[in-house]
Design a protein around this motif. Sequence first.
Motif, PDB file in Angstrom:
ATOM      1  N   PHE A   1       0.821  -1.213   0.000  1.00 18.42           N
ATOM      2  CA  PHE A   1       0.000   0.000   0.000  1.00 18.42           C
ATOM      3  C   PHE A   1       0.857   1.265   0.000  1.00 18.42           C
ATOM      4  N   ALA A   2       1.884   1.307   0.848  1.00 18.69           N
ATOM      5  CA  ALA A   2       2.735   2.497   0.956  1.00 18.69           C
ATOM      6  C   ALA A   2       3.485   2.756  -0.351  1.00 18.69           C
ATOM      7  N   GLU A   3       4.027   1.712  -0.958  1.00 20.62           N
ATOM      8  CA  GLU A   3       4.763   1.874  -2.218  1.00 20.62           C
ATOM      9  C   GLU A   3       3.833   2.319  -3.345  1.00 20.62           C
ATOM     10  N   ARG A   4       2.622   1.761  -3.381  1.00 24.92           N
ATOM     11  CA  ARG A   4       1.649   2.204  -4.400  1.00 24.92           C
ATOM     12  C   ARG A   4       1.333   3.691  -4.214  1.00 24.92           C
ATOM     13  N   GLY A   5       1.227   4.117  -2.955  1.00 25.85           N
ATOM     14  CA  GLY A   5       0.950   5.526  -2.673  1.00 25.85           C
ATOM     15  C   GLY A   5       2.071   6.432  -3.155  1.00 25.85           C
ATOM     16  N   VAL A   6       3.320   6.024  -2.911  1.00 30.19           N
ATOM     17  CA  VAL A   6       4.475   6.812  -3.349  1.00 30.19           C
ATOM     18  C   VAL A   6       4.525   6.847  -4.876  1.00 30.19           C
ATOM     19  N   LEU A   7       4.268   5.706  -5.504  1.00 34.99           N
ATOM     20  CA  LEU A   7       4.264   5.653  -6.965  1.00 34.99           C
ATOM     21  C   LEU A   7       3.195   6.594  -7.524  1.00 34.99           C
ATOM     22  N   ASN A   8       1.998   6.537  -6.980  1.00 35.68           N
ATOM     23  CA  ASN A   8       0.922   7.407  -7.464  1.00 35.68           C
ATOM     24  C   ASN A   8       1.246   8.879  -7.243  1.00 35.68           C
ATOM     25  N   GLN A   9       1.845   9.192  -6.100  1.00 38.98           N
ATOM     26  CA  GLN A   9       2.211  10.584  -5.814  1.00 38.98           C
ATOM     27  C   GLN A   9       3.277  11.071  -6.795  1.00 38.98           C
ATOM     28  N   ALA A  10       4.296  10.252  -7.031  1.00 39.05           N
ATOM     29  CA  ALA A  10       5.360  10.622  -7.973  1.00 39.05           C
ATOM     30  C   ALA A  10       4.785  10.812  -9.379  1.00 39.05           C
ATOM     31  N   LYS A  11       3.878   9.925  -9.778  1.00 36.41           N
ATOM     32  CA  LYS A  11       3.255  10.047 -11.097  1.00 36.41           C
ATOM     33  C   LYS A  11       2.462  11.342 -11.209  1.00 36.41           C
ATOM     34  N   GLN A  12       1.695  11.652 -10.174  1.00 40.81           N
ATOM     35  CA  GLN A  12       0.879  12.873 -10.205  1.00 40.81           C
ATOM     36  C   GLN A  12       1.748  14.118 -10.312  1.00 40.81           C
ATOM     37  N   LEU A  13       2.850  14.144  -9.562  1.00 39.58           N
ATOM     38  CA  LEU A  13       3.766  15.289  -9.623  1.00 39.58           C
ATOM     39  C   LEU A  13       4.383  15.417 -11.016  1.00 39.58           C
ATOM     40  N   PHE A  14       4.829  14.283 -11.561  1.00 43.48           N
ATOM     41  CA  PHE A  14       5.462  14.285 -12.881  1.00 43.48           C
ATOM     42  C   PHE A  14       4.460  14.711 -13.951  1.00 43.48           C
ATOM     43  N   ILE A  15       3.248  14.182 -13.865  1.00 43.81           N
ATOM     44  CA  ILE A  15       2.211  14.537 -14.834  1.00 43.81           C
ATOM     45  C   ILE A  15       1.904  16.030 -14.764  1.00 43.81           C
ATOM     46  N   SER A  16       1.826  16.584 -13.554  1.00 39.78           N
ATOM     47  CA  SER A  16       1.517  18.006 -13.432  1.00 39.78           C
ATOM     48  C   SER A  16       2.585  18.856 -14.113  1.00 39.78           C
ATOM     49  N   GLU A  17       3.836  18.407 -14.015  1.00 43.35           N
ATOM     50  CA  GLU A  17       4.920  19.152 -14.658  1.00 43.35           C
ATOM     51  C   GLU A  17       4.875  18.985 -16.172  1.00 43.35           C
ATOM     52  N   LEU A  18       4.576  17.777 -16.632  1.00 40.79           N
ATOM     53  CA  LEU A  18       4.446  17.548 -18.074  1.00 40.79           C
ATOM     54  C   LEU A  18       3.350  18.424 -18.678  1.00 40.79           C
ATOM     55  N   VAL A  19       2.219  18.505 -17.995  1.00 37.90           N
ATOM     56  CA  VAL A  19       1.081  19.281 -18.491  1.00 37.90           C
ATOM     57  C   VAL A  19       1.485  20.738 -18.737  1.00 37.90           C
ATOM     58  N   LEU A  20       2.163  21.338 -17.769  1.00 39.26           N
ATOM     59  CA  LEU A  20       2.540  22.752 -17.921  1.00 39.26           C
ATOM     60  C   LEU A  20       3.715  22.952 -18.872  1.00 39.26           C
ATOM     61  N   ALA A  21       4.706  22.079 -18.794  1.00 44.26           N
ATOM     62  CA  ALA A  21       5.906  22.262 -19.611  1.00 44.26           C
ATOM     63  C   ALA A  21       5.636  22.029 -21.093  1.00 44.26           C
ATOM     64  N   LYS A  22       4.848  21.001 -21.386  1.00 44.83           N
ATOM     65  CA  LYS A  22       4.611  20.647 -22.785  1.00 44.83           C
ATOM     66  C   LYS A  22       3.272  21.185 -23.304  1.00 44.83           C
ATOM     67  N   GLU A  23       2.516  21.822 -22.393  1.00 45.36           N
ATOM     68  CA  GLU A  23       1.210  22.371 -22.752  1.00 45.36           C
ATOM     69  C   GLU A  23       0.328  21.310 -23.402  1.00 45.36           C
ATOM     70  N   ILE A  24       0.170  20.199 -22.664  1.00 48.66           N
ATOM     71  CA  ILE A  24      -0.652  19.078 -23.106  1.00 48.66           C
ATOM     72  C   ILE A  24      -1.698  18.783 -22.029  1.00 48.66           C
ATOM     73  N   THR A  25      -2.610  17.880 -22.354  1.00 48.40           N
ATOM     74  CA  THR A  25      -3.641  17.508 -21.380  1.00 48.40           C
ATOM     75  C   THR A  25      -3.080  16.489 -20.382  1.00 48.40           C
ATOM     76  N   GLU A  26      -3.827  16.313 -19.322  1.00 44.65           N
ATOM     77  CA  GLU A  26      -3.444  15.319 -18.320  1.00 44.65           C
ATOM     78  C   GLU A  26      -3.418  13.914 -18.928  1.00 44.65           C
ATOM     79  N   ILE A  27      -4.360  13.634 -19.785  1.00 49.25           N
ATOM     80  CA  ILE A  27      -4.437  12.318 -20.428  1.00 49.25           C
ATOM     81  C   ILE A  27      -3.210  12.093 -21.308  1.00 49.25           C
ATOM     82  N   GLN A  28      -2.830  13.105 -22.076  1.00 51.18           N
ATOM     83  CA  GLN A  28      -1.637  12.986 -22.916  1.00 51.18           C
ATOM     84  C   GLN A  28      -0.381  12.796 -22.055  1.00 51.18           C
ATOM     85  N   ALA A  29      -0.307  13.520 -20.949  1.00 56.98           N
ATOM     86  CA  ALA A  29       0.842  13.401 -20.049  1.00 56.98           C
ATOM     87  C   ALA A  29       0.903  12.000 -19.440  1.00 56.98           C
ATOM     88  N   ALA A  30      -0.237  11.481 -19.029  1.00 57.84           N
ATOM     89  CA  ALA A  30      -0.282  10.128 -18.461  1.00 57.84           C
ATOM     90  C   ALA A  30       0.145   9.101 -19.505  1.00 57.84           C
TER      91      ALA A  30
END
Length: 160
Positions: free
Chosen positions: A121-150
């Motif tokens: 559970f803890a590792e899944r939480g860290v993975l999801n948190q890291a993904k969310q942070l990375f996706i948020s940066e991709l969205v702004l940096a590349k000016e794409i949607t969340e779906i495209q970033a994912a």
Amino acid sequence: MFEVGDKVMYPMYGAGVIQAIQEKEILGKKQYYYMIHMPVVQLEVMIPVRKASDLGIRPVADPMTLDEILSQSAKEELDSSVKWNQRYRIYLEKIKTGNIQDEAEVIRDLAYRSKNKNLNFAERGVLNQAKQLFISELVLAKEITEIQAAHLLDQMTGKE
């Protein structure tokens, strides 16, 4: 110092855009604050200007840097003799740095591990948190949607 319109990354919270710089009085103390809108998590935060660097606020990575990170292949996971709670602390510390490369390593390592073993559970939480942070940066940096970033992130982890 950042300016209105700058795209910034706030470790542990995600990427956002500085909407305003305002002077506010809180608890009898006047100081300037960055008013940051974080579109992916729909959050508005106020950060004291003078504490921004202490909090790890940094400019969003440029698209070329992100492309390089996305193209790197998965590394082997941490030594399997390391206990899950030690791995968890290591990964959480990497996320807290706000370093985009560290976030990507956490994602790659845990995605690699999840292919061979179930994450707790803890590792899944860290993975999801890291993904969310990375996706948020991709969205702004590349000016794409969340779906495209994912989708780009899934390609990096070999999920597609």
